[in-house]
Design an enzyme around this catalytic site. Structure first.
Site, PDB file in Angstrom:
ATOM      1  N   GLY A  12      10.839   2.421   0.787  1.00 40.12           N
ATOM      2  CA  GLY A  12      10.031   3.096   0.294  1.00 40.12           C
ATOM      3  C   GLY A  12       9.828   2.322  -1.515  1.00 40.12           C
ATOM      4  O   GLY A  12      10.559   2.611  -2.343  1.00 40.12           O
ATOM      5  N   ASP A  13       8.515   2.696  -1.958  1.00 41.14           N
ATOM      6  CA  ASP A  13       8.255   2.752  -3.567  1.00 41.14           C
ATOM      7  C   ASP A  13       9.330   1.639  -3.856  1.00 41.14           C
ATOM      8  O   ASP A  13       8.968   0.802  -5.297  1.00 41.14           O
ATOM      9  CB  ASP A  13       8.898   3.461  -3.881  1.00 41.14           C
ATOM     10  CG  ASP A  13       8.754   5.072  -3.412  1.00 41.14           C
ATOM     11  OD1 ASP A  13       8.089   5.498  -3.095  1.00 41.14           O
ATOM     12  OD2 ASP A  13      10.163   5.764  -3.226  1.00 41.14           O
ATOM     13  N   LYS A  16       4.537  -2.163  -3.456  1.00 40.21           N
ATOM     14  CA  LYS A  16       4.015  -2.550  -2.426  1.00 40.21           C
ATOM     15  C   LYS A  16       2.337  -2.849  -2.771  1.00 40.21           C
ATOM     16  O   LYS A  16       0.693  -3.069  -2.353  1.00 40.21           O
ATOM     17  CB  LYS A  16       3.077  -2.101  -1.170  1.00 40.21           C
ATOM     18  CG  LYS A  16       5.031  -1.825  -0.233  1.00 40.21           C
ATOM     19  CD  LYS A  16       5.241  -1.386   1.346  1.00 40.21           C
ATOM     20  CE  LYS A  16       5.073  -0.023   1.127  1.00 40.21           C
ATOM     21  NZ  LYS A  16       6.749   0.859   0.524  1.00 40.21           N
ATOM     22  N   GLY A  40       2.012   7.055  -1.642  1.00 44.43           N
ATOM     23  CA  GLY A  40       1.417   6.750  -3.332  1.00 44.43           C
ATOM     24  C   GLY A  40       1.461   5.576  -3.828  1.00 44.43           C
ATOM     25  O   GLY A  40       2.973   5.375  -3.347  1.00 44.43           O
ATOM     26  N   HIS A  41       0.471   5.257  -3.849  1.00 45.69           N
ATOM     27  CA  HIS A  41       0.360   3.508  -4.091  1.00 45.69           C
ATOM     28  C   HIS A  41       0.155   3.812  -5.461  1.00 45.69           C
ATOM     29  O   HIS A  41      -0.628   3.969  -6.311  1.00 45.69           O
ATOM     30  CB  HIS A  41      -0.271   2.701  -3.419  1.00 45.69           C
ATOM     31  CG  HIS A  41       0.300   2.059  -2.006  1.00 45.69           C
ATOM     32  ND1 HIS A  41      -0.505   1.444  -1.166  1.00 45.69           N
ATOM     33  CD2 HIS A  41       1.496   2.893  -1.571  1.00 45.69           C
ATOM     34  CE1 HIS A  41       0.773   1.420  -0.590  1.00 45.69           C
ATOM     35  NE2 HIS A  41       1.821   2.242  -0.551  1.00 45.69           N
ATOM     36  N   THR A  42       1.038   3.752  -6.582  1.00 52.54           N
ATOM     37  CA  THR A  42       0.390   3.085  -7.876  1.00 52.54           C
ATOM     38  C   THR A  42      -0.572   2.707  -8.587  1.00 52.54           C
ATOM     39  O   THR A  42       0.803   0.845  -8.146  1.00 52.54           O
ATOM     40  CB  THR A  42       1.567   4.004  -9.401  1.00 52.54           C
ATOM     41  OG1 THR A  42       2.009   5.235  -8.506  1.00 52.54           O
ATOM     42  CG2 THR A  42       0.860   4.073 -10.316  1.00 52.54           C
ATOM     43  N   THR A 130       8.483  15.010   1.997  1.00 49.85           N
ATOM     44  CA  THR A 130       7.976  15.252   0.660  1.00 49.85           C
ATOM     45  C   THR A 130       6.852  16.263   1.051  1.00 49.85           C
ATOM     46  O   THR A 130       6.003  17.098  -0.141  1.00 49.85           O
ATOM     47  CB  THR A 130       6.323  14.293   0.820  1.00 49.85           C
ATOM     48  OG1 THR A 130       5.265  13.768   2.144  1.00 49.85           O
ATOM     49  CG2 THR A 130       6.854  12.759   0.458  1.00 49.85           C
ATOM     50  N   ARG A 144       1.219  15.443  22.848  1.00 48.54           N
ATOM     51  CA  ARG A 144      -0.411  14.663  23.568  1.00 48.54           C
ATOM     52  C   ARG A 144      -1.031  16.199  22.375  1.00 48.54           C
ATOM     53  O   ARG A 144      -1.884  16.642  23.804  1.00 48.54           O
ATOM     54  CB  ARG A 144      -0.013  14.673  24.344  1.00 48.54           C
ATOM     55  CG  ARG A 144       0.500  13.590  25.197  1.00 48.54           C
ATOM     56  CD  ARG A 144       1.004  12.689  26.052  1.00 48.54           C
ATOM     57  NE  ARG A 144       2.598  14.232  26.705  1.00 48.54           N
ATOM     58  CZ  ARG A 144       3.162  14.111  27.554  1.00 48.54           C
ATOM     59  NH1 ARG A 144       2.987  13.050  28.477  1.00 48.54           N
ATOM     60  NH2 ARG A 144       3.824  14.628  27.234  1.00 48.54           N
ATOM     61  N   GLN A 225       5.666   3.431   3.179  1.00 49.62           N
ATOM     62  CA  GLN A 225       6.834   3.815   3.487  1.00 49.62           C
ATOM     63  C   GLN A 225       7.988   2.615   2.658  1.00 49.62           C
ATOM     64  O   GLN A 225       7.429   1.463   2.867  1.00 49.62           O
ATOM     65  CB  GLN A 225       7.336   4.462   3.887  1.00 49.62           C
ATOM     66  CG  GLN A 225       6.825   5.807   3.934  1.00 49.62           C
ATOM     67  CD  GLN A 225       5.529   6.361   4.238  1.00 49.62           C
ATOM     68  OE1 GLN A 225       5.050   6.092   5.198  1.00 49.62           O
ATOM     69  NE2 GLN A 225       4.955   6.969   3.496  1.00 49.62           N
ATOM     70  N   THR A 302       5.725  13.377  -4.709  1.00 54.20           N
ATOM     71  CA  THR A 302       5.991  14.567  -5.234  1.00 54.20           C
ATOM     72  C   THR A 302       6.415  14.084  -6.675  1.00 54.20           C
ATOM     73  O   THR A 302       6.770  15.518  -7.235  1.00 54.20           O
ATOM     74  CB  THR A 302       6.816  14.480  -4.658  1.00 54.20           C
ATOM     75  OG1 THR A 302       8.272  12.868  -4.686  1.00 54.20           O
ATOM     76  CG2 THR A 302       7.001  14.712  -3.229  1.00 54.20           C
ATOM     77  N   SER A 414       7.626 -10.502  -9.388  1.00 52.09           N
ATOM     78  CA  SER A 414       6.914  -9.480 -11.176  1.00 52.09           C
ATOM     79  C   SER A 414       7.942  -8.923 -11.463  1.00 52.09           C
ATOM     80  O   SER A 414       8.565  -8.495 -11.915  1.00 52.09           O
ATOM     81  CB  SER A 414       6.359  -7.993  -9.220  1.00 52.09           C
ATOM     82  OG  SER A 414       5.480  -7.624 -10.812  1.00 52.09           O
TER      83      SER A 414
HETATM   84  P1  IMP Z   1       8.386  12.330   4.885  1.00 54.19           P
HETATM   85  O1  IMP Z   1       7.359  11.339   5.317  1.00 54.19           O
HETATM   86  O2  IMP Z   1       7.449  13.280   3.857  1.00 54.19           O
HETATM   87  O3  IMP Z   1       8.698  13.431   6.611  1.00 54.19           O
HETATM   88  O4  IMP Z   1       9.343  12.690   4.482  1.00 54.19           O
HETATM   89  C1  IMP Z   1      10.873  11.885   5.220  1.00 54.19           C
HETATM   90  C2  IMP Z   1      11.256  11.213   4.592  1.00 54.19           C
HETATM   91  O5  IMP Z   1      10.563  10.119   4.001  1.00 54.19           O
HETATM   92  C3  IMP Z   1      12.122  11.517   2.614  1.00 54.19           C
HETATM   93  O6  IMP Z   1      12.667  11.893   2.319  1.00 54.19           O
HETATM   94  C4  IMP Z   1      10.816  11.367   1.690  1.00 54.19           C
HETATM   95  O7  IMP Z   1      11.193  11.151   0.582  1.00 54.19           O
HETATM   96  C5  IMP Z   1      10.726   9.970   2.224  1.00 54.19           C
HETATM   97  N1  IMP Z   1       8.993   9.548   1.599  1.00 54.19           N
HETATM   98  C6  IMP Z   1       8.328  10.220   2.283  1.00 54.19           C
HETATM   99  N2  IMP Z   1       7.301   8.443   1.807  1.00 54.19           N
HETATM  100  C7  IMP Z   1       7.850   8.236   1.186  1.00 54.19           C
HETATM  101  C8  IMP Z   1       7.429   7.005  -0.024  1.00 54.19           C
HETATM  102  O8  IMP Z   1       6.132   6.816   0.055  1.00 54.19           O
HETATM  103  N3  IMP Z   1       8.027   6.691  -0.872  1.00 54.19           N
HETATM  104  C9  IMP Z   1       9.502   6.868  -0.046  1.00 54.19           C
HETATM  105  N4  IMP Z   1      10.061   7.834   0.234  1.00 54.19           N
HETATM  106  C10 IMP Z   1       8.834   8.445   1.476  1.00 54.19           C
END
Ligand code: IMP
Length: 431
Positions: A12-13, A16, A40-42, A130, A144, A225, A302, A414
Site C-alpha cells: 500500500g501507499d 497509486k 488515503g490517496h494524496t 486503521t 450475509r 491498499q 492515520t 515519478s
Molecule cells: P484495515 O484495512 O484498517 O483493517 O488494516 C489492516 C492492515 O492494512 C493494517 O496493517 C493497515 O495499516 C493496513 N492498511 C489498510 N489500508 C491501508 C492503506 O491504504 N495503505 C497502507 N496500509 C493500509
C-alpha cells in the site's frame, strides 16, 4: 476492450493516487472497487493537497464518471465529509459525476468500535488496523448480514437488519467492555447521511461499467491498499479484509475478466509498510529513518509513521504474478538521490536456504532474511528531470535492473508529487 487496472504492488501507499489522477484524464470512468476509508490517496493539484479516502480521484477532472463499486465498504459519515470537500473545491458539480453502488456495504459506528476494541485487546499482537471498521464490515458481508447502501432507504429492512446485527455486536462489545448501540441510535445516525448519498445511489454499477467498455469507453479501475495486504494472498493475518489484487476489480464490480486490457503495478523505489506484520527488507536503522523522513512516509489516513526498507524484488515478483502486471509505474525515485549505494532485496534466506519466491506461511515470512544486492547510487536531484535521457546513468541502471528482474517494462517513472513530475516511457491509455 478498454479496462485498465491500477493496483499497488507492495504494502500500500505506493503512490497509486497520482498515477490514477494522471490516467483519469484519459479515461471516461474511474472505478474504486474494494476497501473503504482505510485508504488515503494524496494528490497535489495546482499546488494544493487533496486527500481522498473513498471517492475516486477522477472526481478532480471534468466529464468523468466516478464509481464506488459493490465490493467497497462505505463509511457514510466519512463519505459525506469527502463529498463536501470536493463540492467546496468545485470538483463535484453534478450527480452524474458519481455513482455509488446500492449493493456496497455500509460501515456503522459499531463496526469501528469493534475494530478498535479488538485491536486494543490484542496488545502486542495487534494487526495495526486503521480503526475504520473495515474488518467487521466485511465480516458482516461474508456472514450475509451486512446492511447495504440500498437498505438505508428502506426503513423496515434497515430496522430489521440492525436489530439482528446489534444483538450480536452488542454482545461482542460487552465482552470487550465497550459501550453498546441501540437500533434507534443507529437509525438516526443513518438518517442524517441519507440526503447526501441519495443523488448518487445507483442500482447496478456493474452493468454501467460493462456497457461503457462495450461501447468503447475507457474505464480505469483504481485499487486501494497493496498486493501484500490482500486478504487471501498477502501476509495473512497481517492484511486488510478485502482482496486488493487485480482480479478483485472484476469480482468487486461485477464484470468479466475479458473486459480488462492491461494491469499497471505501482511501486515505490523502496518499500514501506504501515501497521504490524512481516517486512523482510525493513531497515530498522538510520537508513530506514532517512527514507522515512526524506520520503515523508506518514500514513495518509492515520498519520502513522511508515516502516521503511529496501525495495523487495521477491515480493514484487509475487505481485507481478498475482496481478498479471503488464506495465510498472516506479514512484518516488527522487527520494533515493544522495545515497552512495542502493540496496535491493533479490531473495530471502529462510531456515538457511535461499528462497526466490514469496512464502505462503506466516512463520516463513517472519523468518525471511533479506539477501541484498547493492547498486551504485547517484547524487543528482531528480525532481526537475523532465526527460528520460536526463536521468543520471545510475538511476537508469537501477530502473533497468528492476525491470529485467521482473520481466515487465517500467513505463512510468515519478520524480516528485506533482502531475508534471512524471516521465512516461510509454504513453498508457493515450489516444
Ligand atoms: P484495515 O484495512 O484498517 O483493517 O488494516 C489492516 C492492515 O492494512 C493494517 O496493517 C493497515 O495499516 C493496513 N492498511 C489498510 N489500508 C491501508 C492503506 O491504504 N495503505 C497502507 N496500509 C493500509
Amino acid at each position: 476492450m478498454s479496462g485498465l487496472i491500477v493496483i499497488g504492488a507492495q504494502w500500500g501507499d505506493e503512490g497509486k493516487g497520482k498515477i490514477v489522477d494522471v490516467l483519469a484524464e484519459r479515461s471516461d470512468f474511474v472505478v474504486r472497487f474494494q476497501g473503504g476509508a482505510n485508504a488515503g490517496h494524496t494528490l497535489v493539484v495546482n499546488g494544493k493537497k487533496v486527500v481522498l479516502h473513498l471517492i475516486p480521484s477522477g472526481i478532480l477532472h471534468e466529464n468523468k464518471t466516478c464509481v464506488i463499486a459493490s465490493g467497497t465498504v462505505i463509511d457514510i459519515e466519512a463519505l459525506q465529509k469527502e463529498l463536501q470537500t470536493v463540492t467546496e473545491l468545485g470538483y463535484l458539480v453534478s450527480s452524474k459525476q458519481l455513482q455509488i453502488s446500492s449493493t456496497a456495504t455500509v460501515i456503522f459506528p459499531f463496526h469501528k468500535a469493534l475494530d478498535q476494541a479488538r485491536e486494543s485487546s490484542l496488545g502486542e499482537n495487534k494487526i495495526g488496523t486503521t480503526g475504520r471498521g473495515i474488518g467487521p464490515a466485511y465480516e458482516d458481508h461474508a456472514a450475509r448480514k451486512a446492511i447495504l447502501v440500498g437498505d438505508l432507504f428502506d426503513l423496515d429492512v434497515l430496522k430489521a437488519k440492525l436489530k439482528s446485527i446489534l444483538e450480536e455486536k452488542n454482545a461482542l462489545l460487552k465482552y470487550y467492555k465497550q459501550e453498546q448501540f441501540t437500533v434507534k441510535q443507529m437509525m438516526e445516525w443513518a438518517q442524517s447521511y441519507l440526503q447526501s448519498v441519495e443523488p448518487y445511489l445507483t442500482p447496478d454499477v456493474g452493468f454501467n461499467i460493462y456497457r461503457a467498455i462495450k461501447t468503447g469507453k475507457r474505464v480505469l479501475f483504481e485499487g486501494a491498499q497493496g498486493t501484500l495486504l490482500d486478504v487471501y494472498h498477502g501476509t495473512y493475518p497481517y492484511v486488510t479484509s478485502s482482496s486488493t489484487i487485480a482480479g478483485s476489480a472484476c469480482t468487486s464490480t461485477g464484470i468479466g475478466p475479458n473486459m480488462i486490457t492491461d494491469v499497471i503495478g505501482v511501486f515505490k523505489a523502496y518499500a514501506t509498510r504501515v501497521g504490524s506484520g512481516p517486512f523482510p527488507s525493513e531497515l530498522k536503522d538510520d537508513l530506514g529513518d532517512y527514507l522515512q523522513t526524506k520520503g515523508f512516509e506518514f500514513g495518509a489516513t492515520t498519520g502513522r509513521k511508515r516502516r521503511c526498507g529496501w525495495l523487495d524484488l521477491v515480493a514484487m515478483k509475487y505481485a507481478t504474478r498475482l496481478n498479471g502486471i503488464t506495465h510498472l509505474a516506479l514512484m518516488k525515485l527522487d527520494v533515493l538521490s544522495g545515497l552512495d549505494k542502493i540496496g535491493v532485496c533479490v531473495s530471502y534466506e529462510i531456515n538457511g536456504k535461499a528462497v526466490h519466491e514469496a512464502p505462503t506461511k506466516l512463520s516463513d515470512w517472519e523468518k525471511a532474511k533479506p539477501i541484498i544486492e547493492f547498486l551504485p547510487g547517484w547524487k543528482e536531484d531528480l525532481t526537475q528531470v523532465s526527460s528520460l535521457k536526463d536521468l543520471p546513468r545510475n538511476a537508469t541502471l537501477y530502473i533497468d535492473f528492476i525491470s529485467k528482474h521482473l520481466g515487465v517494462p517500467i513505463d512510468v517513472i515519478s520524480v516528485g508529487p506533482g502531475r508534471e513530475q512524471t516521465l512516461w516511457v510509454k504513453p498508457l491509455f493515450a489516444n
